[in-house]
Write a protein that holds these residues in place. Structure first.
Motif, PDB file in Angstrom:
ATOM      1  N   LEU A 173      -0.445   6.053  -8.951  1.00  0.00           N
ATOM      2  CA  LEU A 173      -0.318   5.230 -10.012  1.00  0.00           C
ATOM      3  C   LEU A 173       0.858   5.156 -10.604  1.00  0.00           C
ATOM      4  O   LEU A 173       1.557   4.105 -10.727  1.00  0.00           O
ATOM      5  CB  LEU A 173      -1.568   5.429 -11.124  1.00  0.00           C
ATOM      6  CG  LEU A 173      -1.461   4.273 -12.485  1.00  0.00           C
ATOM      7  CD1 LEU A 173      -1.921   2.892 -11.620  1.00  0.00           C
ATOM      8  CD2 LEU A 173      -2.548   4.731 -13.282  1.00  0.00           C
ATOM      9  N   ALA A 174       1.590   6.130 -10.572  1.00  0.00           N
ATOM     10  CA  ALA A 174       3.124   6.207 -11.297  1.00  0.00           C
ATOM     11  C   ALA A 174       3.826   5.683 -10.255  1.00  0.00           C
ATOM     12  O   ALA A 174       4.871   4.741 -10.619  1.00  0.00           O
ATOM     13  CB  ALA A 174       3.325   7.754 -11.466  1.00  0.00           C
ATOM     14  N   ALA A 175       3.822   6.017  -8.735  1.00  0.00           N
ATOM     15  CA  ALA A 175       4.683   5.246  -7.959  1.00  0.00           C
ATOM     16  C   ALA A 175       4.509   3.697  -7.962  1.00  0.00           C
ATOM     17  O   ALA A 175       5.480   3.026  -7.823  1.00  0.00           O
ATOM     18  CB  ALA A 175       4.235   5.920  -6.516  1.00  0.00           C
ATOM     19  N   ALA A 176       3.126   3.481  -8.014  1.00  0.00           N
ATOM     20  CA  ALA A 176       3.122   1.932  -8.062  1.00  0.00           C
ATOM     21  C   ALA A 176       3.522   1.273  -9.093  1.00  0.00           C
ATOM     22  O   ALA A 176       4.088   0.109  -9.122  1.00  0.00           O
ATOM     23  CB  ALA A 176       1.286   1.625  -8.006  1.00  0.00           C
TER      24      ALA A 176
ATOM     25  N   VAL B 257       0.920  -1.271  -0.109  1.00  0.00           N
ATOM     26  CA  VAL B 257      -0.013  -0.131  -0.103  1.00  0.00           C
ATOM     27  C   VAL B 257       0.907   1.318  -0.030  1.00  0.00           C
ATOM     28  O   VAL B 257       1.877   1.400   0.748  1.00  0.00           O
ATOM     29  CB  VAL B 257      -0.981  -0.115   1.210  1.00  0.00           C
ATOM     30  CG1 VAL B 257      -1.955   1.260   1.121  1.00  0.00           C
ATOM     31  CG2 VAL B 257      -1.819  -1.181   1.420  1.00  0.00           C
ATOM     32  N   LEU B 258       0.592   2.344  -0.898  1.00  0.00           N
ATOM     33  CA  LEU B 258       1.251   3.663  -0.863  1.00  0.00           C
ATOM     34  C   LEU B 258       0.051   4.511  -0.454  1.00  0.00           C
ATOM     35  O   LEU B 258      -1.275   4.373  -0.738  1.00  0.00           O
ATOM     36  CB  LEU B 258       1.499   3.901  -2.408  1.00  0.00           C
ATOM     37  CG  LEU B 258       2.703   3.004  -3.001  1.00  0.00           C
ATOM     38  CD1 LEU B 258       2.804   3.428  -4.349  1.00  0.00           C
ATOM     39  CD2 LEU B 258       3.853   3.030  -2.266  1.00  0.00           C
ATOM     40  N   VAL B 259       0.726   5.662   0.049  1.00  0.00           N
ATOM     41  CA  VAL B 259      -0.311   6.578   0.594  1.00  0.00           C
ATOM     42  C   VAL B 259      -0.045   8.176   0.100  1.00  0.00           C
ATOM     43  O   VAL B 259       1.036   7.976  -0.276  1.00  0.00           O
ATOM     44  CB  VAL B 259      -0.733   6.908   2.115  1.00  0.00           C
ATOM     45  CG1 VAL B 259      -1.329   5.631   2.468  1.00  0.00           C
ATOM     46  CG2 VAL B 259       0.779   7.162   2.723  1.00  0.00           C
ATOM     47  N   ALA B 260      -0.945   8.897  -0.298  1.00  0.00           N
ATOM     48  CA  ALA B 260      -0.874  10.042  -0.982  1.00  0.00           C
ATOM     49  C   ALA B 260      -1.064  11.067   0.008  1.00  0.00           C
ATOM     50  O   ALA B 260      -1.799  10.714   0.916  1.00  0.00           O
ATOM     51  CB  ALA B 260      -1.594  10.171  -2.157  1.00  0.00           C
ATOM     52  N   ALA B 261      -0.128  12.113   0.226  1.00  0.00           N
ATOM     53  CA  ALA B 261      -0.434  13.069   1.164  1.00  0.00           C
ATOM     54  C   ALA B 261      -0.470  14.493   0.571  1.00  0.00           C
ATOM     55  O   ALA B 261       0.485  14.498  -0.644  1.00  0.00           O
ATOM     56  CB  ALA B 261       0.464  12.923   2.303  1.00  0.00           C
ATOM     57  N   GLU B 262      -1.321  15.386   1.064  1.00  0.00           N
ATOM     58  CA  GLU B 262      -1.025  16.767   0.713  1.00  0.00           C
ATOM     59  C   GLU B 262      -0.662  17.565   2.144  1.00  0.00           C
ATOM     60  O   GLU B 262      -1.694  17.472   3.025  1.00  0.00           O
ATOM     61  CB  GLU B 262      -2.259  17.218   0.168  1.00  0.00           C
ATOM     62  CG  GLU B 262      -2.112  18.533  -0.281  1.00  0.00           C
ATOM     63  CD  GLU B 262      -3.223  19.326  -1.293  1.00  0.00           C
ATOM     64  OE1 GLU B 262      -3.781  20.250  -1.150  1.00  0.00           O
ATOM     65  OE2 GLU B 262      -3.881  18.314  -2.194  1.00  0.00           O
ATOM     66  N   GLY B 263       0.337  18.088   2.319  1.00  0.00           N
ATOM     67  CA  GLY B 263       0.758  18.794   3.382  1.00  0.00           C
ATOM     68  C   GLY B 263       0.909  17.337   4.452  1.00  0.00           C
ATOM     69  O   GLY B 263       1.318  16.516   4.502  1.00  0.00           O
TER      70      GLY B 263
ATOM     71  N   SER C 257      -6.863  -2.298 -18.478  1.00  0.00           N
ATOM     72  CA  SER C 257      -5.642  -2.988 -18.299  1.00  0.00           C
ATOM     73  C   SER C 257      -4.678  -1.919 -19.046  1.00  0.00           C
ATOM     74  O   SER C 257      -5.118  -1.315 -20.060  1.00  0.00           O
ATOM     75  CB  SER C 257      -5.609  -4.313 -19.324  1.00  0.00           C
ATOM     76  OG  SER C 257      -4.445  -4.890 -19.505  1.00  0.00           O
ATOM     77  N   GLY C 258      -3.709  -1.752 -18.435  1.00  0.00           N
ATOM     78  CA  GLY C 258      -2.457  -1.089 -19.218  1.00  0.00           C
ATOM     79  C   GLY C 258      -1.022  -1.227 -18.648  1.00  0.00           C
ATOM     80  O   GLY C 258      -0.697  -2.027 -17.855  1.00  0.00           O
ATOM     81  N   GLY C 259      -0.240  -0.716 -19.395  1.00  0.00           N
ATOM     82  CA  GLY C 259       1.289  -1.013 -19.365  1.00  0.00           C
ATOM     83  C   GLY C 259       1.599  -0.211 -17.971  1.00  0.00           C
ATOM     84  O   GLY C 259       1.094   0.736 -17.636  1.00  0.00           O
ATOM     85  N   LEU C 260       2.971  -0.628 -17.520  1.00  0.00           N
ATOM     86  CA  LEU C 260       3.490   0.026 -16.398  1.00  0.00           C
ATOM     87  C   LEU C 260       4.545   0.923 -16.890  1.00  0.00           C
ATOM     88  O   LEU C 260       5.509   1.084 -15.930  1.00  0.00           O
ATOM     89  CB  LEU C 260       3.936  -1.103 -15.427  1.00  0.00           C
ATOM     90  CG  LEU C 260       2.743  -2.056 -14.942  1.00  0.00           C
ATOM     91  CD1 LEU C 260       3.418  -3.127 -14.007  1.00  0.00           C
ATOM     92  CD2 LEU C 260       1.706  -1.210 -14.254  1.00  0.00           C
ATOM     93  N   THR C 261       5.010   1.344 -17.953  1.00  0.00           N
ATOM     94  CA  THR C 261       5.787   2.241 -18.480  1.00  0.00           C
ATOM     95  C   THR C 261       5.586   3.419 -17.957  1.00  0.00           C
ATOM     96  O   THR C 261       4.564   3.768 -17.654  1.00  0.00           O
ATOM     97  CB  THR C 261       5.807   2.365 -19.976  1.00  0.00           C
ATOM     98  OG1 THR C 261       4.524   2.915 -20.322  1.00  0.00           O
ATOM     99  CG2 THR C 261       6.053   0.852 -20.655  1.00  0.00           C
ATOM    100  N   PRO C 262       6.790   4.217 -17.581  1.00  0.00           N
ATOM    101  CA  PRO C 262       6.655   5.593 -17.086  1.00  0.00           C
ATOM    102  C   PRO C 262       5.825   6.478 -17.896  1.00  0.00           C
ATOM    103  O   PRO C 262       6.093   6.370 -19.423  1.00  0.00           O
ATOM    104  CB  PRO C 262       8.351   5.978 -16.860  1.00  0.00           C
ATOM    105  CG  PRO C 262       8.930   4.893 -17.602  1.00  0.00           C
ATOM    106  CD  PRO C 262       8.070   3.799 -17.863  1.00  0.00           C
ATOM    107  N   PRO C 263       5.310   7.465 -17.450  1.00  0.00           N
ATOM    108  CA  PRO C 263       4.721   8.485 -18.507  1.00  0.00           C
ATOM    109  C   PRO C 263       5.888   9.263 -19.040  1.00  0.00           C
ATOM    110  O   PRO C 263       6.778   9.525 -18.885  1.00  0.00           O
ATOM    111  CB  PRO C 263       3.905   9.288 -17.416  1.00  0.00           C
ATOM    112  CG  PRO C 263       4.514   9.071 -15.950  1.00  0.00           C
ATOM    113  CD  PRO C 263       5.184   7.912 -16.008  1.00  0.00           C
ATOM    114  N   PRO C 264       5.384   9.839 -20.433  1.00  0.00           N
ATOM    115  CA  PRO C 264       6.459  10.781 -21.094  1.00  0.00           C
ATOM    116  C   PRO C 264       6.605  11.908 -20.216  1.00  0.00           C
ATOM    117  O   PRO C 264       5.932  12.458 -19.556  1.00  0.00           O
ATOM    118  CB  PRO C 264       5.567  10.978 -22.195  1.00  0.00           C
ATOM    119  CG  PRO C 264       4.212  10.645 -22.182  1.00  0.00           C
ATOM    120  CD  PRO C 264       4.177   9.790 -21.004  1.00  0.00           C
ATOM    121  N   PRO C 265       7.873  12.469 -20.429  1.00  0.00           N
ATOM    122  CA  PRO C 265       8.177  13.507 -19.456  1.00  0.00           C
ATOM    123  C   PRO C 265       7.555  14.845 -20.059  1.00  0.00           C
ATOM    124  O   PRO C 265       7.261  14.718 -20.985  1.00  0.00           O
ATOM    125  CB  PRO C 265       9.925  13.805 -20.011  1.00  0.00           C
ATOM    126  CG  PRO C 265      10.037  12.857 -21.093  1.00  0.00           C
ATOM    127  CD  PRO C 265       9.100  11.923 -21.062  1.00  0.00           C
ATOM    128  N   GLY C 266       7.194  15.750 -19.056  1.00  0.00           N
ATOM    129  CA  GLY C 266       6.627  16.773 -19.307  1.00  0.00           C
ATOM    130  C   GLY C 266       5.336  16.819 -18.868  1.00  0.00           C
ATOM    131  O   GLY C 266       4.462  17.651 -18.851  1.00  0.00           O
TER     132      GLY C 266
END
Length: 183
Positions: A117-120, A59-65, A174-183
């Motif tokens: 999703l990116a971290a996972a 499990v990953l958690v997202a935090a804001e502040g 379903s989708g790939g686990l490739t990193p998103p394009p930069p930018g």
């Protein structure tokens, strides 16, 4: 926006994960699930279930502040989850991950789901996974859209769950686990 971050959940996060789970379902699924099902979500009981998953490091958690705002559970997909409609397994079954992202609606549209999703995906790639799957209620246009923006599309597999006597149709994306394009 305050500082946004993603990190691995700890046992101290379990109660808040359970609360986010309950509150998000009560908000996001109020038109999809019977009121008694949503009212019956018990944070203490749910926390007990989440404790084991958190202990496994899935499990990953997202935090804001200082606020936890969402979470993602991700790990190897059980065969039953990745199987085709006819029950056969795809060639990549052993390298397919099961992912679920949940961000509390009041914190939505601030990038937390994408960061989760990116971290996972990064962790899953490092563990040898090449593809991810997620189950979402077909009528949950927000979640279907979220995964779609990440390049995850319905793969044609559906299931119907009994949600307190009301059928709930879910689609598998379903989708790939490739990193998103930069930018």
């Amino acid at each position: 926006m305050a500082d946004a971050s993603v990190r691995t959940a700890t046992p101290d996060d379990v109660a808040e994960i359970a609360r986010i789970h309950r509150d998000t379902w009560r908000t996001a699924y109020r038109d999809l699930l019977p009121e008694e099902v949503l009212a019956g979500i018990d944070v203490a009981e749910t926390a007990g279930a989440w404790a084991g998953v958190v202990a496994n490091g899935q499990v990953l958690v997202a935090a804001e502040g200082r606020w936890l705002v969402g979470f993602c559970v991700a790990g190897p997909a059980p065969a039953a989850e990745v199987a085709r409609a006819d029950g056969s397994l795809p060639a990549d079954a052993d390298t397919t991950a099961l992912v679920s992202v949940l961000v509390e609606p009041r914190w939505g549209r601030r990038g937390h789901g994408g960061r989760l999703l990116a971290a996972a995906a990064e962790r899953l790639r490092e563990a040898g996974a090449g593809r991810g799957i997620a189950w979402v209620p077909e009528a949950d246009r927000s979640s279907v859209g979220f995964y779609g923006r990440a390049g995850w599309d319905p793969d044609g597999t559906v299931r119907t769950l009994d949600a307190g006597g009301r059928p709930l149709r879910e689609i598998r994306v379903s989708g790939g686990l490739t990193p998103p394009p930069p930018g």
